[in-house]
Design an enzyme around this catalytic site. Sequence first.
Site, PDB file in Angstrom:
ATOM      1  N   SER A   1     -85.684   3.531 -65.757  1.00 24.77           N
ATOM      2  CA  SER A   1     -86.291   2.357 -66.401  1.00 24.77           C
ATOM      3  C   SER A   1     -85.260   1.294 -66.750  1.00 24.77           C
ATOM      4  CB  SER A   1     -86.980   2.761 -67.713  1.00 24.77           C
ATOM      5  OG  SER A   1     -88.235   3.275 -67.456  1.00 24.77           O
TER       6      SER A   1
ATOM      7  N   HIS B   1     -89.779  -0.977 -63.038  1.00 26.59           N
ATOM      8  CA  HIS B   1     -89.475  -0.170 -61.858  1.00 26.59           C
ATOM      9  C   HIS B   1     -89.909  -0.911 -60.607  1.00 26.59           C
ATOM     10  CE1 HIS B   1     -88.331   3.835 -63.411  1.00 26.59           C
ATOM     11  NE2 HIS B   1     -89.020   3.467 -64.458  1.00 26.59           N
TER      12      HIS B   1
ATOM     13  N   HIS C   1     -93.286   8.800 -61.451  1.00 28.28           N
ATOM     14  CA  HIS C   1     -93.477   9.629 -62.645  1.00 28.28           C
ATOM     15  C   HIS C   1     -94.791  10.395 -62.546  1.00 28.28           C
ATOM     16  CE1 HIS C   1     -91.121   6.074 -63.813  1.00 28.28           C
ATOM     17  NE2 HIS C   1     -90.468   6.881 -64.622  1.00 28.28           N
TER      18      HIS C   1
ATOM     19  N   TYR D   1     -96.762  10.884 -64.935  1.00 28.15           N
ATOM     20  CA  TYR D   1     -97.827  10.218 -65.706  1.00 28.15           C
ATOM     21  C   TYR D   1     -98.546   9.123 -64.912  1.00 28.15           C
ATOM     22  CZ  TYR D   1     -94.317   6.585 -66.693  1.00 28.15           C
ATOM     23  OH  TYR D   1     -93.361   5.607 -66.560  1.00 28.15           O
ATOM     24  N   GLU D   2     -97.930   8.681 -63.809  1.00 26.24           N
ATOM     25  CA  GLU D   2     -98.614   7.689 -62.971  1.00 26.24           C
ATOM     26  C   GLU D   2     -99.770   8.312 -62.192  1.00 26.24           C
ATOM     27  OE1 GLU D   2     -95.809   4.709 -60.986  1.00 26.24           O
ATOM     28  OE2 GLU D   2     -94.458   6.339 -61.522  1.00 26.24           O
TER      29      GLU D   2
ATOM     30  N   ALA E   1     -84.026   6.493 -68.933  1.00 23.62           N
ATOM     31  CA  ALA E   1     -84.027   6.032 -70.317  1.00 23.62           C
ATOM     32  C   ALA E   1     -84.633   7.162 -71.139  1.00 23.62           C
ATOM     33  CB  ALA E   1     -84.878   4.774 -70.444  1.00 23.62           C
TER      34      ALA E   1
ATOM     35  N   MET F   1     -89.448  11.083 -69.775  1.00 20.81           N
ATOM     36  CA  MET F   1     -90.658  11.357 -68.985  1.00 20.81           C
ATOM     37  C   MET F   1     -90.363  11.483 -67.489  1.00 20.81           C
ATOM     38  SD  MET F   1     -93.202   8.626 -70.784  1.00 20.81           S
ATOM     39  CE  MET F   1     -93.182   8.349 -72.569  1.00 20.81           C
ATOM     40  N   SER F   2     -89.122  11.816 -67.145  1.00 23.37           N
ATOM     41  CA  SER F   2     -88.780  11.854 -65.715  1.00 23.37           C
ATOM     42  C   SER F   2     -87.678  12.864 -65.447  1.00 23.37           C
ATOM     43  CB  SER F   2     -88.319  10.466 -65.263  1.00 23.37           C
ATOM     44  OG  SER F   2     -87.066  10.166 -65.858  1.00 23.37           O
TER      45      SER F   2
ATOM     46  N   ASN G   1     -83.655   4.483 -77.720  1.00 21.78           N
ATOM     47  CA  ASN G   1     -84.246   4.428 -79.065  1.00 21.78           C
ATOM     48  C   ASN G   1     -84.047   5.786 -79.712  1.00 21.78           C
ATOM     49  OD1 ASN G   1     -86.328   5.052 -76.859  1.00 21.78           O
ATOM     50  ND2 ASN G   1     -87.262   5.943 -78.671  1.00 21.78           N
TER      51      ASN G   1
ATOM     52  N   HIS H   1     -92.110   0.514 -75.130  1.00 18.68           N
ATOM     53  CA  HIS H   1     -91.457   0.309 -73.831  1.00 18.68           C
ATOM     54  C   HIS H   1     -90.571  -0.937 -73.836  1.00 18.68           C
ATOM     55  CE1 HIS H   1     -90.858   1.075 -69.612  1.00 18.68           C
ATOM     56  NE2 HIS H   1     -91.452  -0.028 -69.220  1.00 18.68           N
TER      57      HIS H   1
HETATM   58 CL1  6GU Z   1     -88.793   8.243 -77.550  1.00 19.09          CL
HETATM   59  N1  6GU Z   1     -89.823   9.487 -75.559  1.00 19.09           N
HETATM   60  C1  6GU Z   1     -90.047   9.697 -74.283  1.00 19.09           C
HETATM   61  N2  6GU Z   1     -90.852  10.712 -73.952  1.00 19.09           N
HETATM   62  N3  6GU Z   1     -89.514   8.960 -73.315  1.00 19.09           N
HETATM   63  C2  6GU Z   1     -88.712   7.962 -73.660  1.00 19.09           C
HETATM   64  C3  6GU Z   1     -88.429   7.695 -74.972  1.00 19.09           C
HETATM   65  C4  6GU Z   1     -89.032   8.501 -75.922  1.00 19.09           C
HETATM   66  N4  6GU Z   1     -87.579   6.644 -75.005  1.00 19.09           N
HETATM   67  C5  6GU Z   1     -87.356   6.283 -73.752  1.00 19.09           C
HETATM   68  N5  6GU Z   1     -88.031   7.080 -72.924  1.00 19.09           N
END
Ligand code: 6GU
Length: 263
Positions: free
Chosen positions: A11, A42, A64, A66-67, A94, A197-198, A221, A235
């Site tokens: 990302s 992306h 991903h 989730y897509e 990320a 998530m990847s 974050n 995001h």
């Molecule tokens: Cl806080 N969680 C998840 N699942 N994916 C992220 C994220 C957090 N920050 C960037 N990607």
Amino acid sequence: QCPKTAIICGSGLGGLADVLNNKTVFLYEDIPHFPRSTVAGHLGRLVFGELNGQTCVCMQGRFHYYEGYSVSMVTFPIRVLFLLGVEILIVTNAAGGLNPSFQVGDIMFIRDHISMFGLGGQNPLRGPNDERFGVRFPCMSDAYEQDLLGLAMESAQELGFVSFTREGVYCQLAGPSYETIAECRVLQALGADAVGMSTIPEVIVARHCGLRVLGISLITNKVVMSYNSQEKANHEEVLHISVVRAEALQKLVTRLLGKLGES
Ligand code: 6GU
């Protein structure tokens, strides 16, 4: 000449592909059977070129779960890279920081992973094993290669990045919703340092076919751990921090590629 190294740009980290020299670009939509990416931040291009005198290929945009893709669709490009002759996979993402000592903007080299949905049975290698790629029961205790991790650390040191370089355990959830506070506490208790998530399905398929793997998470974050916190994962913040750190990451990968060329 076939590149030895492939880089998956996570990302907001697709800028790396733009700085390659002597580029040749293929759109995912023009590659047979390739999925398409659907997420802001992306793109969908396979970019061949040179970085620091080394040929490499970048996936500018990844897929991903989730897509809506199956884990085997998500990992289809890894086998294409393997068949092209790639030997080393650098995979970036990320991630949210779970380790309380992590700061936003930290670069975490992945030492190991925990796949929540992998543990639950969603493994990209599920189904008949294709022996052309690898064995039925591949080892994962050495998924993230020590030597590559060492070279990455060395590169970070030489660039003066030590103050924001970490290593740790990456945990992947299916997404697309971010974690609840209780979920974050669970993941932290399990020993995860970052959550995203990847990445893990790609790493499993890469290791299956014998690619050497380096994983890099950009901590975009800090996850919310307290009910008193006013912070909310989003995001936009993820994309913002990846812009801030894009140059550092590019320098890191560039220097590392130079070292890989020497070895
Ligand atoms: Cl806080 N969680 C998840 N699942 N994916 C992220 C994220 C957090 N920050 C960037 N990607």
